[in-house]
Design a protein around this motif. Structure first.
Motif, mmCIF file in Angstrom:
data_model
loop_
_atom_site.group_PDB
_atom_site.id
_atom_site.type_symbol
_atom_site.label_atom_id
_atom_site.label_comp_id
_atom_site.label_asym_id
_atom_site.label_seq_id
_atom_site.Cartn_x
_atom_site.Cartn_y
_atom_site.Cartn_z
ATOM 1 N N MET A 88 20.328 10.806 -15.089
ATOM 2 C CA MET A 88 20.194 10.048 -13.647
ATOM 3 C C MET A 88 19.113 10.787 -12.867
ATOM 4 O O MET A 88 18.692 10.081 -12.074
ATOM 5 N N GLU A 89 19.047 12.158 -13.063
ATOM 6 C CA GLU A 89 18.091 12.880 -12.060
ATOM 7 C C GLU A 89 16.683 12.466 -12.342
ATOM 8 O O GLU A 89 15.749 12.197 -11.581
ATOM 9 N N ILE A 90 16.193 12.080 -13.579
ATOM 10 C CA ILE A 90 14.627 11.695 -13.964
ATOM 11 C C ILE A 90 14.480 10.612 -13.384
ATOM 12 O O ILE A 90 13.365 10.549 -12.794
ATOM 13 N N PRO A 91 15.070 9.271 -13.156
ATOM 14 C CA PRO A 91 14.702 8.225 -12.633
ATOM 15 C C PRO A 91 14.435 8.459 -11.078
ATOM 16 O O PRO A 91 13.719 7.747 -10.522
ATOM 17 N N VAL A 92 15.373 9.044 -10.540
ATOM 18 C CA VAL A 92 15.384 9.274 -9.195
ATOM 19 C C VAL A 92 13.978 10.298 -8.837
ATOM 20 O O VAL A 92 13.467 10.010 -7.881
ATOM 21 N N THR A 93 13.587 11.230 -9.555
ATOM 22 C CA THR A 93 12.641 12.080 -9.659
ATOM 23 C C THR A 93 11.316 11.366 -9.683
ATOM 24 O O THR A 93 10.586 11.448 -8.979
ATOM 25 N N VAL A 94 11.072 10.272 -10.479
ATOM 26 C CA VAL A 94 10.123 9.357 -10.862
ATOM 27 C C VAL A 94 10.025 8.627 -9.564
ATOM 28 O O VAL A 94 9.045 8.317 -8.909
ATOM 29 N N GLY A 95 10.852 7.870 -8.859
ATOM 30 C CA GLY A 95 10.948 7.166 -7.789
ATOM 31 C C GLY A 95 10.494 7.707 -6.678
ATOM 32 O O GLY A 95 9.793 7.197 -5.652
ATOM 33 N N VAL A 96 10.725 9.111 -6.456
ATOM 34 C CA VAL A 96 10.509 10.060 -5.261
ATOM 35 C C VAL A 96 8.959 10.319 -5.345
ATOM 36 O O VAL A 96 8.212 10.186 -4.397
ATOM 37 N N VAL A 97 8.682 10.455 -6.475
ATOM 38 C CA VAL A 97 7.037 10.799 -6.750
ATOM 39 C C VAL A 97 6.502 9.468 -6.601
ATOM 40 O O VAL A 97 5.311 9.706 -5.789
ATOM 41 N N ALA A 98 6.664 8.411 -6.954
ATOM 42 C CA ALA A 98 6.033 7.186 -6.824
ATOM 43 C C ALA A 98 6.029 6.954 -5.285
ATOM 44 O O ALA A 98 5.165 6.561 -4.754
ATOM 45 N N PHE A 99 7.093 7.296 -4.526
ATOM 46 C CA PHE A 99 7.204 6.843 -3.276
ATOM 47 C C PHE A 99 6.554 7.623 -2.449
ATOM 48 O O PHE A 99 5.624 7.057 -1.354
ATOM 49 N N ILE A 100 6.051 8.965 -2.574
ATOM 50 C CA ILE A 100 5.236 9.837 -2.149
ATOM 51 C C ILE A 100 3.777 9.665 -2.498
ATOM 52 O O ILE A 100 2.862 9.676 -1.642
ATOM 53 N N ALA A 101 3.437 9.417 -3.691
ATOM 54 C CA ALA A 101 2.198 8.917 -4.193
ATOM 55 C C ALA A 101 1.525 7.754 -3.901
ATOM 56 O O ALA A 101 0.340 7.542 -3.713
ATOM 57 N N ALA A 102 2.214 6.629 -3.767
ATOM 58 C CA ALA A 102 1.917 5.312 -3.676
ATOM 59 C C ALA A 102 1.001 5.288 -2.241
ATOM 60 O O ALA A 102 -0.147 4.804 -2.248
ATOM 61 N N PRO A 103 1.401 5.689 -1.214
ATOM 62 C CA PRO A 103 0.615 5.605 0.081
ATOM 63 C C PRO A 103 -0.594 6.509 -0.014
ATOM 64 O O PRO A 103 -1.959 6.060 0.267
ATOM 65 N N VAL A 104 -0.642 7.638 -0.672
ATOM 66 C CA VAL A 104 -1.931 8.548 -0.968
ATOM 67 C C VAL A 104 -2.861 7.864 -1.721
ATOM 68 O O VAL A 104 -3.808 7.736 -1.482
ATOM 69 N N VAL A 105 -2.404 7.061 -2.710
ATOM 70 C CA VAL A 105 -3.348 6.513 -3.826
ATOM 71 C C VAL A 105 -3.970 5.299 -3.079
ATOM 72 O O VAL A 105 -5.180 5.010 -2.958
ATOM 73 N N THR A 106 -3.068 4.316 -2.217
ATOM 74 C CA THR A 106 -3.479 3.251 -1.671
ATOM 75 C C THR A 106 -4.651 3.776 -0.628
ATOM 76 O O THR A 106 -5.586 2.969 -0.557
ATOM 77 N N ALA A 107 -4.462 4.840 0.319
ATOM 78 C CA ALA A 107 -5.522 5.205 1.167
ATOM 79 C C ALA A 107 -6.491 5.737 0.562
ATOM 80 O O ALA A 107 -7.812 5.487 1.072
#
Length: 51
Positions: A1-20
């Motif tokens: 269960m930890e892997i999907p949460v980790t992927v979600g957190v990474v995507a949550f942090i990376a998405a605004p950076v990639v968009t900017a």
């Protein structure tokens, strides 16, 4: 269960950076927009029948 949460957190942090970064790249690039129109398509569209 930890892997999907980790992927979600990474995507949550990376998405605004990639968009900017993409927005800065788009603003810095010398792009032009060209619109090609067909004169035959300039006619009025057919009327929409009542429902």
């Amino acid at each position: 269960m930890e892997i999907p949460v980790t992927v979600g957190v990474v995507a949550f942090i990376a998405a605004p950076v990639v968009t900017a970064a993409a927005a800065l790249a788009a603003a810095a690039a010398e792009w032009t927009i060209q619109i090609h129109r067909n004169p035959q398509d300039e006619q009025d569209p057919p009327p929409i029948p009542p429902a």
